[in-house]
Scaffold this active site. Structure first.
Site, short mmCIF file in Angstrom:
data_model
loop_
_atom_site.label_atom_id
_atom_site.label_comp_id
_atom_site.label_asym_id
_atom_site.label_seq_id
_atom_site.Cartn_x
_atom_site.Cartn_y
_atom_site.Cartn_z
N ASP A 150 0.76 -1.13 0.17
CA ASP A 150 -0.07 0.08 -0.04
C ASP A 150 0.98 1.40 -0.08
OD1 ASP A 150 -2.18 -1.80 0.01
OD2 ASP A 150 -2.10 -1.73 2.48
N HIS A 179 -5.29 -3.61 5.55
CA HIS A 179 -4.44 -4.06 4.17
C HIS A 179 -5.70 -4.59 3.26
CE1 HIS A 179 -1.65 -4.91 1.37
NE2 HIS A 179 -1.80 -6.47 1.31
#
Length: 327
Positions: A150, A179
């Site tokens: 990310d 996530h």
């Protein structure tokens, strides 16, 4: 420095193993999978770096042999997400795989640092923690969910917005929360390279959405042939490299990762107060302790608030899976 990759023959595992072999700090590399890991090991063993490489399969206590003496264990094992597959679908398959591997680590290498890549990370990290608790070896400072992809995506996409891809290695954007989807919260207001003042709200929201759902972009582009394997391998190797440097005594390394907030009671409690919910897990900037989110905008606070319900449910799902009786 012995590193172990569990799931080393898969789409993430092979390039991840390659990148770890290329890390000069790794002196021993053990690769484990249910198929093909000895071949992968022989292949990358020819690369001219210090690490001795061995591959192991399940027969003859292969998992135990791979884990013996491990300092860092990276877990990319499991199936990749395919078009139309939700993270709940993924959980049903990968949860059991992660539980069984965590049992092996808990009984053979309980002091190793465990880096969980297998999705859904929001649930698989609590699974590893609960297994360790059952074996009486749980140390919250040694179990990490790898959310680095990310961060990597945020750096890449911000550099594109700035019109200068050469900046991407130096762009730093904290990405917190979890996530998956809306649990991924990019703190763009804290970007090391501020976004253009001309960026309107629509473009800003589009950027946030792309960071949150970048995985879908890859799954669609691969058209059934896999998910984000190469970029995840890169991100996993980046995070593993930072952990290895920290294990070797380097100070001042700060990076977001999904952790049990008990790993730093003071920082964890402060973060819980900051987000307004007593979650046990959260992705936050971590060094030797948990860092707060810093000054965030009202829009970012709204993103955090939107992440909390799903994040809480993901965590509870992982805990419940370990606590449920096996059929």
């Amino acid at each position: 420095m012995k590193a172990v990759v569990l799931g080393a023959a898969g789409g993430i595992g092979q390039p991840l193993s390659l990148l770890l072999k290329a890390n000069p700090a790794v002196t021993e590399l053990a690769l484990y999978d249910i198929v093909n890991s000895p071949g992968v090991a022989v292949d990358i063993s020819h690369i001219a770096t210090p690490a001795k490489v061995e591959g192991f399969l399940p027969p003859d206590d292969g998992l135990k042999k791979a884990l013996t003496g491990a300092n860092v264990v990276v877990i990319p094992a499991g199936i990749p997400r395919k078009p139309g597959m939700t993270r709940d679908d993924l959980f049903k398959i990968n949860a059991g795989i992660v539980r069984d591997l965590a049992t092996g680590i808990a009984t053979t290498a309980p002091k190793a640092f465990v880096l969980v890549i297998s999705n859904p990370v929001n649930s698989t990290v609590p699974i590893v923690a609960e297994v360790f608790k059952k074996h009486g070896v749980f140390d919250p400072k040694r179990i990490f969910g790898v959310t680095t992809l990310d961060v990597v995506r945020a750096s890449t996409f911000v550099s594109e917005i700035l019109g200068n891809r050469s900046l991407s290695p130096s762009v730093s954007v904290p990405v917190v929360g979890g996530h998956s989807g809306v649990t991924i919260v990019p703190l763009l207001s804290q970007s090391s390279h501020p976004l253009p003042a001309s960026l309107d709200a629509t473009a800003f929201d589009s950027l946030v959405n792309r960071i949150q759902f970048g995985g879908d972009e890859v799954v669609k582009a691969k058209d059934g042939a896999g998910s984000a394997t190469l970029s995840m391998a890169y991100a996993g190797a980046e995070f593993a490299g930072k952990v290895i440097r920290a294990v070797n005594g380097e100070k001042g390394i700060v990076t977001p990762t999904f952790v049990n907030l008990a790993s730093d009671k003071t920082g964890g409690h402060a973060l819980q107060k900051e987000i307004g919910k007593d979650l046990d897990y959260f992705s936050a900037p971590v060094e030797l302790g948990i860092h707060g989110l810093g000054k965030i905008t009202p829009a970012e606070k709204a993103l955090v608030d939107a992440a909390l319900p799903e994040l809480s449910a993901n965590i509870e799902k992982g805990v419940a899976f370990v606590e449920a009786p096996k059929l």
